[in-house]
Design a protein around this motif. Structure first.
Motif, PDB file in Angstrom:
ATOM      1  N   GLU A   1      16.230  28.846  32.900  1.00 44.87           N
ATOM      2  CA  GLU A   1      14.835  28.415  32.985  1.00 44.87           C
ATOM      3  C   GLU A   1      14.711  27.123  33.770  1.00 44.87           C
ATOM      4  OE1 GLU A   1      10.970  27.546  30.078  1.00 44.87           O
ATOM      5  OE2 GLU A   1      12.945  27.982  29.203  1.00 44.87           O
ATOM      6  N   ALA A   2      15.596  26.168  33.503  1.00 39.43           N
ATOM      7  CA  ALA A   2      15.560  24.891  34.226  1.00 39.43           C
ATOM      8  C   ALA A   2      15.869  25.091  35.703  1.00 39.43           C
ATOM      9  CB  ALA A   2      16.556  23.912  33.604  1.00 39.43           C
TER      10      ALA A   2
ATOM     11  N   ALA B   1      12.063  15.557  30.593  1.00 42.54           N
ATOM     12  CA  ALA B   1      11.652  16.837  30.011  1.00 42.54           C
ATOM     13  C   ALA B   1      12.558  17.232  28.853  1.00 42.54           C
ATOM     14  CB  ALA B   1      11.660  17.926  31.086  1.00 42.54           C
ATOM     15  N   TYR B   2      13.818  16.823  28.921  1.00 43.06           N
ATOM     16  CA  TYR B   2      14.749  17.000  27.811  1.00 43.06           C
ATOM     17  C   TYR B   2      15.787  15.888  27.891  1.00 43.06           C
ATOM     18  CZ  TYR B   2      17.314  19.491  31.478  1.00 43.06           C
ATOM     19  OH  TYR B   2      17.914  19.851  32.653  1.00 43.06           O
ATOM     20  N   THR B   3      16.696  15.843  26.963  1.00 44.68           N
ATOM     21  CA  THR B   3      17.577  14.682  26.790  1.00 44.68           C
ATOM     22  C   THR B   3      18.326  14.302  28.051  1.00 44.68           C
ATOM     23  OG1 THR B   3      17.867  15.288  24.470  1.00 44.68           O
ATOM     24  CG2 THR B   3      19.461  13.733  25.416  1.00 44.68           C
ATOM     25  N   ASP B   4      18.902  15.274  28.754  1.00 46.26           N
ATOM     26  CA  ASP B   4      19.732  14.970  29.914  1.00 46.26           C
ATOM     27  C   ASP B   4      18.955  14.941  31.231  1.00 46.26           C
ATOM     28  OD1 ASP B   4      22.027  14.771  28.377  1.00 46.26           O
ATOM     29  OD2 ASP B   4      22.401  16.935  28.452  1.00 46.26           O
TER      30      ASP B   4
ATOM     31  N   THR C   1      16.537  12.498  35.957  1.00 41.17           N
ATOM     32  CA  THR C   1      15.680  12.488  37.156  1.00 41.17           C
ATOM     33  C   THR C   1      14.969  13.828  37.269  1.00 41.17           C
ATOM     34  OG1 THR C   1      17.476  13.294  38.573  1.00 41.17           O
ATOM     35  CG2 THR C   1      17.215  10.893  38.382  1.00 41.17           C
ATOM     36  N   ALA C   2      13.892  13.852  38.023  1.00 43.76           N
ATOM     37  CA  ALA C   2      13.176  15.107  38.253  1.00 43.76           C
ATOM     38  C   ALA C   2      13.984  16.000  39.191  1.00 43.76           C
ATOM     39  CB  ALA C   2      11.799  14.823  38.846  1.00 43.76           C
ATOM     40  N   LYS C   3      13.810  17.314  39.057  1.00 42.24           N
ATOM     41  CA  LYS C   3      14.542  18.267  39.900  1.00 42.24           C
ATOM     42  C   LYS C   3      13.659  19.462  40.195  1.00 42.24           C
ATOM     43  CE  LYS C   3      18.753  21.129  39.987  1.00 42.24           C
ATOM     44  NZ  LYS C   3      18.071  22.435  40.146  1.00 42.24           N
ATOM     45  N   ALA C   4      13.556  19.812  41.470  1.00 41.13           N
ATOM     46  CA  ALA C   4      12.788  20.988  41.867  1.00 41.13           C
ATOM     47  C   ALA C   4      13.557  22.245  41.479  1.00 41.13           C
ATOM     48  CB  ALA C   4      12.532  20.971  43.371  1.00 41.13           C
TER      49      ALA C   4
END
Length: 467
Positions: free
Chosen positions: A216-217, A226-229, A232-235
């Motif tokens: 999903e990620a 968005a969650y613990t790990d 940084t943002a990722k497309a």
């Protein structure tokens, strides 16, 4: 050597100092004291990076930049500027300069920027190479074979590739079916590189190889936190494939919760990262593939019927290798030549008996198995001729010891050797069709399957009514 740097600056002491410093740190350098001389040296040396002073006598640095970009599109240009010419440096950035450095020049800072420029150049070169390689290895010409099933598949791929809607992201979804090893990914690549999306990205993912949470990620991306790990943002891959094609291999193994999210992306043509508040519109052609019986998965409650109808706008069936006749020999020779080039050994050929053995074998692993057999035989045998014993295949022909009792129970005896399940399945379908006079509804009833499942099986085995 880290790369060649061209230094164009009319301040001789500064230019020589920069050259000496970069030489000391592994770069090669060429120095010019005017824009005109710099262009001459650039043409003769093809530098990786150019350091250009904005203020030069005669031709100014901005014009030098423009000429360099026309002459050497891959060169990275750094502008050197004083406080009074910062505006010119900004103009230079708009024209394609990689960065600019202020005077007085700090040599450590300059080397750091040169290192960055060189790394950026290597990345662009690698990306260009990979795109070119994918384009070469993804076209229709890579589908080797002239048998009727393969010619029909190529024609279908050409028609599908030409379909592109007038609305943004309206290219029809494609479902590619076929056994493991038949070349479903190659068919997906051929669709992409034969379409108007060929200049865009071809992004692939095996949905069965990644746990659901990670899948999903990967598909949707995520925002920071968005969650613990998520540091940084990722497309996600939908965004990465924007303007191109996303190939979802083994889609039949995606869990139900994620199937619903995939359905929404396909229907709405937009994606929302994990942890994000807004959606982003994407223009992606979705191509999926599976060797799973999706109709049975739907009946078992393991696959959503609405997603099935969405991904099944167009279905292509990649034929099994055993149904392709003389293509087996064409492919074997193709793989022999491929591995000759890869490993650098002299040309090899198949003996007539080896070719007969290849044609007689059942190929449960299809093209992938053939490639492995040829690779092993070519590498382990030093001679010019590949013979039967080098292939390591079982040439005995045995009847399948399968008996269906009057009560419907099936008795199977493996004592005589392996049984090719597909041969049994094909024989059952052919018997049902003969018994029903090729009435598909009646044949499906005799087999205890739906008409849609029977239709897929007829396409899979290329079964047609007698003329």
């Amino acid at each position: 050597m880290a790369g060649l740097v061209l230094i164009i600056d009319d301040e001789r002491i500064l230019a020589d100092s920069i050259a000496a410093y970069l030489d000391h740190h592994g770069y090669g350098t060429v120095v010019a004291f005017s824009g005109e001389d710099g262009l001459v040296r650039a043409e003769s040396t093809s530098p990786d990076v150019a350091i250009v002073d904005v203020r030069l006598p005669g031709m100014n640095g901005i014009e030098v930049l423009r000429r360099l970009r026309e002459m050497l599109p891959t060169v990275e240009v750094l502008m050197v500027t004083a406080h009074a010419s910062v505006a010119s440096a900004v103009d230079a950035m708009k024209l394609g300069a990689f960065d600019y450095v202020m005077k007085p020049v700090d040599l450590d800072e300059l080397r750091f920027v040169v290192d960055k420029a060189r790394a950026h150049q290597r990345m662009r070169q690698e990306l260009t190479y990979l795109k070119a390689r994918d384009r070469r290895s993804g076209g229709m010409s890579d589908i080797v074979g002239e048998s009727p099933p393969i010619r029909a598949l190529k024609e279908q791929i050409a028609r599908v590739a030409a379909l592109e809607g007038t609305d943004r992201g309206a290219a029809p979804t494609v479902l590619i079916r076929g056994e493991t090893g038949t070349g479903k990914e190659m068919a997906a690549r051929a669709i992409h590189y034969s379409s108007v999306r060929a200049s865009g990205a071809f992004v692939e993912i095996n949905c069965a190889a990644i746990p659901t949470a990670l899948l999903e990620a990967e598909l949707f991306g995520y925002e920071r936190g968005a969650y613990t790990d998520a540091k940084t943002a990722k497309a996600g891959l939908f965004e990465a494939a924007d303007g191109g094609t996303l190939f979802l291999d083994e889609i039949g193994h995606v869990e139900l919760a994620l199937q619903l999210k995939l359905l929404k992306v396909i229907e709405q043509k937009s994606v929302r990262r994990l942890g994000a508040l807004r959606t982003k519109t994407v223009n992606v052609r979705i191509v999926t593939a599976t060797n799973r019986d999706l109709e049975k998965a739907i009946a078992d409650g393991e696959f959503r019927d609405d997603l099935y109808y969405r991904i099944n706008a167009i279905t292509l069936v990649v034929p099994t290798l055993r149904s392709r006749g003389e293509d087996i020999i064409l492919l074997a020779r193709h793989f022999l030549d491929h591995y000759r080039q890869q490993y650098g050994f002299p040309p090899k050929m198949l003996s007539p008996q080896a070719e007969e053995t290849l044609l007689a074998y059942g190929w449960p692993g299809n093209v992938r198995e053939l490639a492995h057999v040829i690779e092993r035989a070519a590498l382990l045998h030093a001679g010019r001729v590949v013979s039967v014993e080098h292939l390591g295949l079982n040439r005995e022909h045995r009847a399948e010891p399968v008996v269906v009792a009057s009560d419907g129970s099936v008795q199977v005896d493996f004592a005589a050797g392996p049984i090719v399940l597909e041969n049994v399945e094909r024989a059952l379908i052919q018997a049902a069709l003969r018994a029903s006079g090729w009435n598909r509804a009646r044949a499906a009833e005799l087999l205890g399957i739906s008409r849609e499942t029977l239709r897929y099986r007829l396409e899979k085995f290329d079964l047609r009514p007698p003329a």
